[in-house]
Design a protein around this motif. Structure first.
Motif, PDB file in Angstrom:
ATOM      1  N   TRP A   1       7.060   2.267   3.477  1.00  0.00           N
ATOM      2  CA  TRP A   1       7.249   2.848   4.857  1.00  0.00           C
ATOM      3  C   TRP A   1       6.795   1.918   5.823  1.00  0.00           C
ATOM      4  N   MET A   2       5.524   1.479   5.733  1.00  0.00           N
ATOM      5  CA  MET A   2       5.028   0.299   6.866  1.00  0.00           C
ATOM      6  C   MET A   2       5.644  -0.863   7.008  1.00  0.00           C
ATOM      7  N   CYS A   3       6.162  -1.272   5.658  1.00  0.00           N
ATOM      8  CA  CYS A   3       6.975  -2.795   5.924  1.00  0.00           C
ATOM      9  C   CYS A   3       8.262  -2.413   6.691  1.00  0.00           C
TER      10      CYS A   3
ATOM     11  N   VAL B   1       0.275  -4.523   6.373  1.00  0.00           N
ATOM     12  CA  VAL B   1       0.000  -4.357   4.774  1.00  0.00           C
ATOM     13  C   VAL B   1      -1.219  -3.806   4.735  1.00  0.00           C
ATOM     14  N   VAL B   2      -2.261  -4.178   5.460  1.00  0.00           N
ATOM     15  CA  VAL B   2      -3.664  -3.440   5.144  1.00  0.00           C
ATOM     16  C   VAL B   2      -3.686  -2.127   5.653  1.00  0.00           C
TER      17      VAL B   2
ATOM     18  N   ALA C   1      -4.447   1.096   2.989  1.00  0.00           N
ATOM     19  CA  ALA C   1      -5.631   2.208   3.213  1.00  0.00           C
ATOM     20  C   ALA C   1      -5.006   3.524   3.279  1.00  0.00           C
ATOM     21  N   GLY C   2      -4.719   3.914   2.065  1.00  0.00           N
ATOM     22  CA  GLY C   2      -3.906   5.228   2.083  1.00  0.00           C
ATOM     23  C   GLY C   2      -4.701   6.175   1.062  1.00  0.00           C
TER      24      GLY C   2
ATOM     25  N   THR D   1      -7.979  -7.979   2.855  1.00  0.00           N
ATOM     26  CA  THR D   1      -8.182  -8.398   4.200  1.00  0.00           C
ATOM     27  C   THR D   1      -8.642  -9.909   4.434  1.00  0.00           C
ATOM     28  N   ARG D   2      -9.331 -10.253   3.121  1.00  0.00           N
ATOM     29  CA  ARG D   2      -9.654 -11.704   3.327  1.00  0.00           C
ATOM     30  C   ARG D   2      -8.511 -12.688   2.851  1.00  0.00           C
ATOM     31  N   VAL D   3      -7.742 -12.046   1.821  1.00  0.00           N
ATOM     32  CA  VAL D   3      -6.626 -12.845   1.361  1.00  0.00           C
ATOM     33  C   VAL D   3      -5.542 -13.163   2.463  1.00  0.00           C
TER      34      VAL D   3
END
Length: 616
Positions: A318-320, A342-343, A347-348, A394-396
């Motif tokens: 949905w986000m994408c 993506v983050v 975060a769900g 988040t780092r990747v």
């Protein structure tokens, strides 16, 4: 076990678990659930069941109200499209995809029951997501979206669940679920507006902080019960009331009332938010024991894993898809970066509403025990799988973390503008009031404003004036408090007078600016916070002056101390900041009218326009 003793032990465990989580640098919800799971198998721990009444009436209203009070209505409005797409549309889509998955894998589960399960696992929990987001320093927009989503997604899911349960009972047709949802949501908004209007009207006449805080305890339960009594959404009523009351609080409450209410609700929210995760863990042994042996454990775990995968993938997809659709009408510079998308999709994490809501489904439906286990797996799976991997993700993806320098720059700019407004009033008082009093007020105002700017930069290894003020005044306050306590021990001063004096000292100590810790990690490069103007656009940032030129000429000539350096972008003159005794950078502006200066501290590029009082 006596109920009072159990509550005391619950609070103690929450406090201890939170302390352990802080030591392990893990979000407290993860640690508290593990403690709860272990405790659920201990013979001396009583069985605790999270009933729908306990969660939906006892826990959810105060939690939502506390979050709504602190949520910016302006931020919600700015991110309204994204919040609505997540809290309403995504919940509906997740309800449908999970319902279809459950019905496909277990055909003897009717469609209304399958959709009820979908509604149960659809709403993410903001407490766990925000705990992780703040710990790893996610951008503020992501945190705002997650918190805004959480205020409304519970309402959407619970209204959908209520309609599905009604369909199970045969009291409503599946086709009328959409109409029932609209009526419940609209009624909740109306009730919330009415409650907020009533509270705001009453508060204009209430000046006692204790009474004012007492009113706030009633609001969430009154809004919820009134909404449910009118067959509207009590959850939406609580959220709407909390948002409006929090937004209008500076206009109708006294400062003391706001401080008291904020401190009170911070403590309440902390205990409730963490207690619910401990309670989730305590359900584990009962849920596992309740699963019947009519189905093999392999099949049951397969259904749970498939549902968990659908829950996670639906949100990501949905986000994408939403980001791709944005390309049709949203300008490129206003679209969220793909890593942020993506983050946000990852975060769900689910929480207490999912565990409580699953027990709303009638126990007589087929495979009710499996449905309860599906809800538990959705909570534990998303919390640990997504919560533990979110920092790595988040780092990747190289998500740009929240910049403390930007906050410091915006804070200093806002305080400067507020001080200028107050200064205008103060100037009008100079002719009719004692000049010594006016100057004392001006000195206090300058100390507050300078402290904000000193968070950005000072000379390396040098204590800033505000830090020195804080250090000296803190020692003075400690001595003053010790003397008051010594006098109190003699019993010759009325106790209420002692309490008032101690309260005054505590309040003053709370106002001391502790900028040293905040300044440690701040290198203010500047990013437009505070507003743009034509002068800032005309004078772009330049490099830091060469070491041999990085000093204030006039400070050297006068033999005064330099706190931080500023560079004129018109002529290159380097002068000291306003926290320095000479204030030569500002003096240079008054002498030459050169409008823009830039920080001359190493690595800093933020700028300040004297004319328009804006930063960049």
């Amino acid at each position: 076990m006596h109920i009072v003793l159990f509550i005391v032990l619950l609070v103690v465990t929450v406090l201890a678990g939170s302390a352990i989580a802080d030591r392990l640098r893990l979000p407290a919800p993860m640690v508290l659930i593990v403690i709860g799971v272990i405790a659920s198998y201990l013979p001396f721990v009583p069985a605790v069941r999270l009933t729908p009444e306990l969660v939906l009436l006892g826990l959810l209203p105060p939690l939502l109200y506390s979050s709504a009070l602190k949520t910016s209505l302006v931020d919600i409005r700015a991110n309204l499209r994204t919040v609505a797409m997540l809290s309403i549309a995504l919940v509906v889509v997740t309800t449908a995809t999970v319902g279809a998955t459950v019905h496909l894998l277990m055909p003897d589960v009717p469609w209304p029951v399958a959709l009820a399960v979908g509604a149960v696992v659809a709403p993410p929990d903001a407490v766990s997501a925000s705990a992780v987001a703040r710990r790893i320093g996610l951008p503020r927009q992501i945190v705002t979206v997650l918190e805004g989503e959480s205020l409304l997604n519970d309402a959407t899911a619970l209204v959908a669940l209520r309609a599905a349960v009604a369909a199970i009972a045969g009291t409503v047709a599946v086709g009328s679920i959409g109409l029932d949802f609209l009526i419940a949501a609209g009624g909740g908004v109306i009730v919330g507006l009415a409650v907020a209007f009533a509270v705001l009207t009453v508060r204009r006449w209430v000046h006692d902080p204790a009474v004012d805080t007492g009113i706030s305890f009633v609001v969430p339960f009154a809004a919820y019960l009134l909404g449910e009594e009118l067959h509207a959404s009590g959850v939406i009523a609580v959220v709407v009331a909390g948002l409006l009351i929090g937004h209008k609080a500076p206009l109708v409450q006294t400062s003391t009332s706001r401080l008291t209410e904020n401190a009170t609700w911070t403590s309440i929210a902390f205990l409730l938010e963490h207690a619910v995760f401990l309670l989730i863990g305590l359900q584990f042994s009962q849920i596992i024991a309740g699963v019947s042996h009519s189905l093999s454990w392999g099949f049951v775990l397969g259904v749970c894993a498939a549902t968990l995968a659908v829950v996670i993938l639906t949100r990501l997809a949905w986000m994408c898809a939403s980001r791709l659709v944005m390309t049709l009408w949203v300008p490129a510079d206003r679209r969220p970066p793909w890593p942020n998308v993506v983050v946000t999709g990852w975060a769900g994490m689910r929480g207490v509403v999912t565990i409580a809501a699953v027990f709303v489904i009638p126990a007589s439906v087929p495979h009710h025990d499996v449905l309860v286990l599906i809800a538990l797996v959705a909570v534990l799976g998303t919390l640990y799988l997504q919560g533990l991997t979110l920092p790595w993700l988040t780092r990747v993806l190289r998500v740009v973390p929240n910049d403390p320098a930007a906050d410091a720059l915006a804070r200093a700019t806002l305080l400067q503008k507020a001080a200028d407004a107050g200064g205008t009033v103060l100037a009008s008082c100079e002719e009719q009031d004692d000049p010594a009093v006016v100057q004392m007020i001006r000195d206090r105002q300058d100390q507050r404003t300078f402290a904000a700017w000193e968070r950005l930069s000072t000379q390396v290894g040098q204590e800033s004036p505000s830090d020195a003020f804080t250090r000296i005044r803190s020692r003075m306050l400690a001595a003053e408090r010790a003397r008051v306590l010594e006098i109190r021990s003699k019993g010759k001063v009325p106790s209420h007078v002692v309490r008032e004096v101690l309260g005054m000292l505590d309040f003053e100590e709370s106002l001391l600016d502790s900028g040293a810790e905040a300044r440690e990690d701040i290198v203010a490069t500047g990013s437009g916070e505070g507003g743009w103007c034509e002068d800032l656009q005309r004078y772009p940032a330049v490099g830091t002056p060469e070491p041999e030129r990085a000093f204030c000429r006039r400070c050297r000539e006068e033999g005064t101390t330099t706190v931080a350096l500023r560079q004129c972008l018109e002529c290159g003159e380097v002068g000291c900041c306003d926290s320095s005794p000479g204030q030569h950078a500002t003096a240079h502006f008054h002498d030459t009218s050169h409008p823009v200066m830039q920080s001359a501290e190493p690595g800093e590029t933020w700028r300040w326009c004297y004319v328009h009082q804006a930063t960049a």
